[in-house]
Scaffold this motif. Sequence first.
Motif, PDB file in Angstrom:
ATOM      1  N   ILE A 193       0.836  -1.197   0.000  1.00  0.00           N
ATOM      2  CA  ILE A 193       0.000   0.000   0.000  1.00  0.00           C
ATOM      3  C   ILE A 193       0.877   1.256   0.000  1.00  0.00           C
ATOM      4  CG2 ILE A 193      -1.695   1.333   1.298  1.00  0.00           C
ATOM      5  CD1 ILE A 193      -2.929  -1.091   0.006  1.00  0.00           C
ATOM      6  N   CYS A 194       1.937   1.235   0.804  1.00  0.00           N
ATOM      7  CA  CYS A 194       2.851   2.377   0.817  1.00  0.00           C
ATOM      8  C   CYS A 194       3.402   2.662  -0.576  1.00  0.00           C
ATOM      9  CB  CYS A 194       4.007   2.121   1.787  1.00  0.00           C
ATOM     10  SG  CYS A 194       3.572   2.194   3.534  1.00  0.00           S
ATOM     11  N   LYS A 195       3.834   1.611  -1.263  1.00  0.00           N
ATOM     12  CA  LYS A 195       4.389   1.791  -2.608  1.00  0.00           C
ATOM     13  C   LYS A 195       3.335   2.320  -3.569  1.00  0.00           C
ATOM     14  CE  LYS A 195       7.711   1.152  -4.198  1.00  0.00           C
ATOM     15  NZ  LYS A 195       8.752   2.189  -4.446  1.00  0.00           N
ATOM     16  N   ALA A 196       2.111   1.789  -3.457  1.00  0.00           N
ATOM     17  CA  ALA A 196       1.040   2.244  -4.341  1.00  0.00           C
ATOM     18  C   ALA A 196       0.726   3.716  -4.133  1.00  0.00           C
ATOM     19  CB  ALA A 196      -0.218   1.402  -4.123  1.00  0.00           C
ATOM     20  N   ARG A 197       1.053   4.243  -2.944  1.00  0.00           N
ATOM     21  CA  ARG A 197       0.757   5.639  -2.635  1.00  0.00           C
ATOM     22  C   ARG A 197       1.991   6.528  -2.701  1.00  0.00           C
ATOM     23  NH1 ARG A 197      -4.078   5.481   1.802  1.00  0.00           N
ATOM     24  NH2 ARG A 197      -3.788   7.721   1.613  1.00  0.00           N
ATOM     25  N   GLY A 198       3.086   5.989  -3.243  1.00  0.00           N
ATOM     26  CA  GLY A 198       4.236   6.833  -3.537  1.00  0.00           C
ATOM     27  C   GLY A 198       5.233   7.021  -2.422  1.00  0.00           C
ATOM     28  N   PRO A 208      15.397 -14.882   5.470  1.00  0.00           N
ATOM     29  CA  PRO A 208      15.869 -14.718   4.089  1.00  0.00           C
ATOM     30  C   PRO A 208      14.750 -14.836   3.064  1.00  0.00           C
ATOM     31  CG  PRO A 208      17.352 -16.154   5.312  1.00  0.00           C
ATOM     32  CD  PRO A 208      16.152 -15.939   6.183  1.00  0.00           C
ATOM     33  N   LEU A 209      13.816 -15.802   3.244  1.00  0.00           N
ATOM     34  CA  LEU A 209      12.719 -15.963   2.286  1.00  0.00           C
ATOM     35  C   LEU A 209      11.843 -14.718   2.249  1.00  0.00           C
ATOM     36  CD1 LEU A 209      10.882 -17.650   0.383  1.00  0.00           C
ATOM     37  CD2 LEU A 209       9.631 -18.350   2.429  1.00  0.00           C
ATOM     38  N   ARG A 210      11.535 -14.192   3.411  1.00  0.00           N
ATOM     39  CA  ARG A 210      10.649 -13.028   3.452  1.00  0.00           C
ATOM     40  C   ARG A 210      11.351 -11.776   2.929  1.00  0.00           C
ATOM     41  NH1 ARG A 210       6.687 -13.886   8.741  1.00  0.00           N
ATOM     42  NH2 ARG A 210       5.630 -15.701   7.842  1.00  0.00           N
ATOM     43  N   ARG A 211      12.647 -11.661   3.176  1.00  0.00           N
ATOM     44  CA  ARG A 211      13.389 -10.549   2.561  1.00  0.00           C
ATOM     45  C   ARG A 211      13.376 -10.691   1.046  1.00  0.00           C
ATOM     46  NH1 ARG A 211      17.315 -11.701   6.404  1.00  0.00           N
ATOM     47  NH2 ARG A 211      18.778 -12.389   4.802  1.00  0.00           N
ATOM     48  N   GLN A 212      13.521 -11.916   0.564  1.00  0.00           N
ATOM     49  CA  GLN A 212      13.497 -12.157  -0.869  1.00  0.00           C
ATOM     50  C   GLN A 212      12.140 -11.761  -1.457  1.00  0.00           C
ATOM     51  OE1 GLN A 212      14.394 -16.211  -1.937  1.00  0.00           O
ATOM     52  NE2 GLN A 212      13.963 -15.903  -4.099  1.00  0.00           N
ATOM     53  N   LYS A 213      11.056 -12.106  -0.752  1.00  0.00           N
ATOM     54  CA  LYS A 213       9.716 -11.741  -1.217  1.00  0.00           C
ATOM     55  C   LYS A 213       9.559 -10.222  -1.263  1.00  0.00           C
ATOM     56  CE  LYS A 213       7.600 -15.571  -2.135  1.00  0.00           C
ATOM     57  NZ  LYS A 213       7.122 -15.823  -3.521  1.00  0.00           N
ATOM     58  N   ALA A 214      10.088  -9.548  -0.258  1.00  0.00           N
ATOM     59  CA  ALA A 214       9.985  -8.093  -0.215  1.00  0.00           C
ATOM     60  C   ALA A 214      10.708  -7.465  -1.403  1.00  0.00           C
ATOM     61  CB  ALA A 214      10.554  -7.562   1.092  1.00  0.00           C
ATOM     62  N   THR A 215      11.842  -8.053  -1.772  1.00  0.00           N
ATOM     63  CA  THR A 215      12.621  -7.524  -2.891  1.00  0.00           C
ATOM     64  C   THR A 215      11.989  -7.884  -4.233  1.00  0.00           C
ATOM     65  OG1 THR A 215      14.670  -7.666  -1.602  1.00  0.00           O
ATOM     66  CG2 THR A 215      14.881  -7.540  -4.001  1.00  0.00           C
ATOM     67  N   GLU A 216      11.693  -9.169  -4.421  1.00  0.00           N
ATOM     68  CA  GLU A 216      11.162  -9.636  -5.706  1.00  0.00           C
ATOM     69  C   GLU A 216       9.798  -9.039  -6.033  1.00  0.00           C
ATOM     70  OE1 GLU A 216      13.312 -14.058  -5.866  1.00  0.00           O
ATOM     71  OE2 GLU A 216      11.156 -13.890  -5.473  1.00  0.00           O
ATOM     72  N   SER A 217       8.992  -8.822  -5.018  1.00  0.00           N
ATOM     73  CA  SER A 217       7.656  -8.256  -5.251  1.00  0.00           C
ATOM     74  C   SER A 217       7.697  -6.774  -5.543  1.00  0.00           C
ATOM     75  CB  SER A 217       6.767  -8.507  -4.028  1.00  0.00           C
ATOM     76  OG  SER A 217       7.264  -7.802  -2.899  1.00  0.00           O
ATOM     77  N   HIS A 304     -12.382  -1.542   2.205  1.00  0.00           N
ATOM     78  CA  HIS A 304     -12.382  -2.559   1.142  1.00  0.00           C
ATOM     79  C   HIS A 304     -12.576  -1.976  -0.262  1.00  0.00           C
ATOM     80  CE1 HIS A 304     -12.234  -5.538   4.278  1.00  0.00           C
ATOM     81  NE2 HIS A 304     -12.296  -6.512   3.408  1.00  0.00           N
ATOM     82  N   PRO A 305     -13.512  -1.050  -0.489  1.00  0.00           N
ATOM     83  CA  PRO A 305     -13.680  -0.549  -1.857  1.00  0.00           C
ATOM     84  C   PRO A 305     -12.411   0.061  -2.441  1.00  0.00           C
ATOM     85  CG  PRO A 305     -15.609  -0.006  -0.551  1.00  0.00           C
ATOM     86  CD  PRO A 305     -14.590  -0.545   0.409  1.00  0.00           C
ATOM     87  N   ALA A 306     -11.735   0.897  -1.663  1.00  0.00           N
ATOM     88  CA  ALA A 306     -10.515   1.528  -2.168  1.00  0.00           C
ATOM     89  C   ALA A 306      -9.400   0.504  -2.354  1.00  0.00           C
ATOM     90  CB  ALA A 306     -10.067   2.639  -1.219  1.00  0.00           C
ATOM     91  N   THR A 307      -9.347  -0.474  -1.456  1.00  0.00           N
ATOM     92  CA  THR A 307      -8.326  -1.520  -1.566  1.00  0.00           C
ATOM     93  C   THR A 307      -8.554  -2.349  -2.819  1.00  0.00           C
ATOM     94  OG1 THR A 307      -8.165  -1.609   0.848  1.00  0.00           O
ATOM     95  CG2 THR A 307      -7.263  -3.464  -0.382  1.00  0.00           C
ATOM     96  N   GLN A 313      -6.963  -1.891 -10.595  1.00  0.00           N
ATOM     97  CA  GLN A 313      -6.218  -0.928 -11.413  1.00  0.00           C
ATOM     98  C   GLN A 313      -4.772  -1.360 -11.666  1.00  0.00           C
ATOM     99  OE1 GLN A 313      -6.647   2.627  -9.074  1.00  0.00           O
ATOM    100  NE2 GLN A 313      -8.854   2.758  -9.431  1.00  0.00           N
ATOM    101  N   GLY A 314      -4.375  -2.500 -11.080  1.00  0.00           N
ATOM    102  CA  GLY A 314      -3.032  -3.008 -11.284  1.00  0.00           C
ATOM    103  C   GLY A 314      -1.960  -2.324 -10.459  1.00  0.00           C
ATOM    104  N   LYS A 315      -2.359  -1.584  -9.416  1.00  0.00           N
ATOM    105  CA  LYS A 315      -1.376  -0.878  -8.593  1.00  0.00           C
ATOM    106  C   LYS A 315      -0.788  -1.752  -7.492  1.00  0.00           C
ATOM    107  CE  LYS A 315      -3.370   3.672  -9.475  1.00  0.00           C
ATOM    108  NZ  LYS A 315      -3.993   4.896  -8.899  1.00  0.00           N
ATOM    109  N   VAL A 316      -1.416  -2.893  -7.216  1.00  0.00           N
ATOM    110  CA  VAL A 316      -0.901  -3.854  -6.245  1.00  0.00           C
ATOM    111  C   VAL A 316      -1.012  -5.244  -6.857  1.00  0.00           C
ATOM    112  CG1 VAL A 316      -1.198  -4.903  -3.975  1.00  0.00           C
ATOM    113  CG2 VAL A 316      -1.550  -2.446  -4.256  1.00  0.00           C
TER     114      VAL A 316
END
Length: 358
Positions: A193-198, A208-217, A304-307, A313-316
């Motif tokens: 959500i933070c990324k979607a809002r700039g 390590p797996l969760r850091r990888q997910k944070a990076t790859e996503s 929920h509606p905004a989410t 819209q492909g923002k997340v």
Amino acid sequence: MRAARYYDRGDIRIEDVDEPTVGPGQVGIDIAWCGICGTDLHEYAEGPIFIPPAGHPQPISKESAPVTIGHEMSGVVYAVGEGVDDVKIGDHVVVEPYILHDDVDTGPDSRDYHLSPDMNFIGLGGYGGGLAEKIAVKRRWVHKVDPSVPLDQAALIEPLSVGYHAVERSGASAGDTALITGAGPIGLLTAAICKARGLTTVISEPSPLRRQKATESGVGDHVLDPTTTDVVAEVRALTDGRGADVGFECTSVQPALDTLLDGLRPTGKLVVVSIWGHPASVDMQKVVLKEIDVRGTIAYVNSHPATIALIEQGKVDLAPFITGRIGLDGLVDEGYDTLINRNETAVKILVSPSGAGL
């Protein structure tokens, strides 16, 4: 139909129960997928918390354990009750799983219905749950989702709404820097959500797996291992010595809370998102001398509606966060055990109650 039923701490049973009756003003949903939530894990390992213990009925649902569990659900409408004319059979939907008194204002302008007396959640406090083949839910809590959104990803809309509400509570805006402790499901989805809002995101996570997910996503601009990196020093270096504008505590771990207090700039906002099953300590001198705002956040309110719009819209993109899909029989051994005892190996595990999605 088959359903997962919570009896007590450490006691969840897969049982046959009656299919729900779809009454007036209700929507009947064939459950496609239901996510295992951190709250579910707390209930299993430490509860009952939200789940009303046997013999102590929830004031609104009038139910107590055993109850059907699961509240992160997606599915397809199979029936609509009398008076429901804006949802039809075949619609793809998700559930905003609230249990509230009938006189609570839940209109589009309400900002506090989630804080009303006796509030609880479908799948915790009664009224069925998503870890069953079917559920009947009041129309108010059913949200349509475009069929272009896969139903497995749609099951993450509920926890994504938690992140949306947390970011709203923070008051953060585009250009701010957010420090997020924990890259579990809620931490990652809050970062999304933070990324979607700039916002610029800094994520601290030892797995390590969760850091990888944070990076790859793509939700983590800077992903740090707190066991090898001085997170506070790195945040200051990234922000010209100021510190983060906002911090999101998504772990319920004391060192993470301490990191946020140190890593925030003066007048920064600290938002506590995780459910704490134990007391925490706060260095009040740091809060005072830096004029830190500490804000709690619970669930969502008209989020929920905004989410859903962000996803449509492909923002997340929710696909990267799904790391496991299991059937109902594997709920405890493959689901809960993994997420409690080996949580560094998984992010979000989804359950197909009927097995049709496997």
